[in-house]
Enzyme design. Structure first.
Site, short mmCIF file in Angstrom:
data_model
loop_
_atom_site.label_atom_id
_atom_site.label_comp_id
_atom_site.label_asym_id
_atom_site.label_seq_id
_atom_site.Cartn_x
_atom_site.Cartn_y
_atom_site.Cartn_z
N TYR A 10 25.16 16.55 -42.27
CA TYR A 10 24.94 15.19 -42.80
C TYR A 10 24.79 15.21 -44.33
CZ TYR A 10 22.58 10.57 -43.02
OH TYR A 10 22.22 9.27 -43.29
N LYS A 39 27.22 13.40 -46.98
CA LYS A 39 26.73 12.38 -47.92
C LYS A 39 26.90 12.82 -49.38
CE LYS A 39 25.35 9.28 -44.88
NZ LYS A 39 26.11 8.03 -44.70
P1 NAI Z 1 22.54 3.17 -36.89
O1 NAI Z 1 22.78 4.38 -36.05
O2 NAI Z 1 21.43 2.25 -36.54
O3 NAI Z 1 23.89 2.30 -37.00
C1 NAI Z 1 25.13 2.90 -37.28
C2 NAI Z 1 26.23 2.01 -36.75
O4 NAI Z 1 27.48 2.64 -37.06
C3 NAI Z 1 26.19 1.82 -35.23
O5 NAI Z 1 26.39 0.46 -34.90
C4 NAI Z 1 27.33 2.70 -34.73
O6 NAI Z 1 27.91 2.25 -33.51
C5 NAI Z 1 28.30 2.61 -35.90
N1 NAI Z 1 29.25 3.73 -35.90
C6 NAI Z 1 28.99 5.03 -35.70
N2 NAI Z 1 30.12 5.75 -35.74
C7 NAI Z 1 31.13 4.87 -35.99
C8 NAI Z 1 32.53 5.01 -36.14
N3 NAI Z 1 33.11 6.21 -36.02
N4 NAI Z 1 33.28 3.91 -36.36
C9 NAI Z 1 32.69 2.68 -36.47
N5 NAI Z 1 31.35 2.49 -36.34
C10 NAI Z 1 30.59 3.58 -36.10
O7 NAI Z 1 22.38 3.74 -38.38
P2 NAI Z 1 21.73 3.08 -39.69
O8 NAI Z 1 20.39 3.66 -39.87
O9 NAI Z 1 21.90 1.62 -39.69
O10 NAI Z 1 22.67 3.76 -40.80
C11 NAI Z 1 23.72 3.08 -41.46
C12 NAI Z 1 24.20 3.96 -42.61
O11 NAI Z 1 23.11 4.19 -43.51
C13 NAI Z 1 24.71 5.32 -42.18
O12 NAI Z 1 25.81 5.71 -42.98
C14 NAI Z 1 23.52 6.21 -42.45
O13 NAI Z 1 23.92 7.56 -42.64
C15 NAI Z 1 22.98 5.58 -43.70
N6 NAI Z 1 21.60 5.93 -44.00
C16 NAI Z 1 20.59 5.58 -43.14
C17 NAI Z 1 19.27 5.90 -43.44
C18 NAI Z 1 18.13 5.56 -42.57
O14 NAI Z 1 17.01 5.96 -42.89
N7 NAI Z 1 18.31 4.80 -41.49
C19 NAI Z 1 18.96 6.64 -44.67
C20 NAI Z 1 20.09 6.95 -45.49
C21 NAI Z 1 21.35 6.59 -45.16
#
Ligand code: NAI
Length: 249
Positions: A156, A160
């Site tokens: 990851y 990133k």
């Molecule tokens: P989450 O797991 O709640 O939501 C991610 C969404 O992306 C889900 O709806 C999933 O179905 C969709 N997804 C996954 N693979 C996919 C693909 N191949 N094609 C299309 N859609 C896909 O995650 P969250 O927390 O909302 O994270 C969103 C972004 O923020 C991610 O890139 C994550 O790495 C980043 N992020 C999150 C942090 C956190 O603390 N939650 C911290 C830093 C970055």
């Protein structure tokens, strides 16, 4: 915001941070295309309905952004329906955590495929209309982990960190076409992704956050809205941390 409604594509917007970004951009009068995996079609439809319910405009375009053919189909659908693309938010991301010595090549490949290659594929497809329009905004959702590393997240963090390097390179390539490319590096945001962590790990992280709380998806959405707005027209190739002060160097 511009007088003409802007068309935004947000990947992985069925839930979490992506959903909050979609709602926020719609509130600022963008027409939003909600992307998510086909399996998450119901939540993508729900996110689009939440936008329509509050008077905004939204539609869905399902597809796995790590697959070239899916990305082509999603971007073609946006262009067929709206004729342009103004804002791309590369938000879709996954984790497959494991200490490096035990990490399987499959877990490495999948995390890189979604978090890094997916952003490359979506950016490449979105640049076609943006270059023609001579305007566009791309916002990549990276992570502070891509800057400082984190045990158990070699795949990851590498993805990133790569996304940050992709942001800076792409910004330099397309600046002359009126397109800005920036990244946001969230710290710990309360979503399904982080709810899975053991309570003890969360408490340890919290101790390192000067603002002493976890962020909400809306905190990231506000930063995206800024970078996608006219106010940010002179900002490109940057990484904006939304982390409660976790990383200051
Ligand atoms: P989450 O797991 O709640 O939501 C991610 C969404 O992306 C889900 O709806 C999933 O179905 C969709 N997804 C996954 N693979 C996919 C693909 N191949 N094609 C299309 N859609 C896909 O995650 P969250 O927390 O909302 O994270 C969103 C972004 O923020 C991610 O890139 C994550 O790495 C980043 N992020 C999150 C942090 C956190 O603390 N939650 C911290 C830093 C970055």
């Amino acid at each position: 915001m511009n007088a003409q409604p802007r068309i935004a594509l947000v990947t992985g917007a069925g839930r979490g941070i992506g959903r909050a970004i979609a709602l926020r951009l719609a509130r600022q009068s963008a027409t939003v295309v909600v992307n998510d995996m086909a399996e998450a079609g119901a939540s993508a439809a729900e996110a689009a309905a939440a936008i329509s319910d509050t008077g905004g405009r939204a539609s869905t375009a399902l597809g796995d952004i790590s697959k070239e053919e899916d990305v082509a189909r999603v971007v073609d659908a946006v262009l067929a329906e709206y004729g342009r693309l103004d804002i791309l938010v590369n938000n879709a991301g996954i984790t497959r955590d494991q200490l490096l010595m035990r990490m399987s090549p499959d877990d490495w490949d999948r995390v890189l495929a979604v978090n890094l290659k997916g952003a490359f594929l979506c950016t490449r497809a979105a640049l076609r209309p943006m270059v023609k329009q001579r305007s566009g905004r791309i916002v990549n959702i990276a992570s502070v982990v891509g800057m400082i590393g984190n045990p158990g997240q070699a795949n990851y963090a590498a993805a990133k960190g790569g996304l940050i390097a992709l942001t800076k390179t792409c910004a330099k390539e397309v600046a002359s076409r009126g397109i800005t490319v920036n990244a946001i590096a969230p710290g710990f945001i309360d979503t399904e992704m982080t709810r899975r962590l053991p309570e003890q790990v969360k408490q340890e992280i919290l101790k390192q956050v000067p603002l002493a709380c976890f962020g909400a998806p809306e905190d990231v959405a506000g930063a995206v809205a800024f970078l996608a707005s006219d106010d940010a027209r002179y900002i490109t190739g940057q990484v904006l941390r939304v982390d409660g002060g976790l990383v200051t160097a």
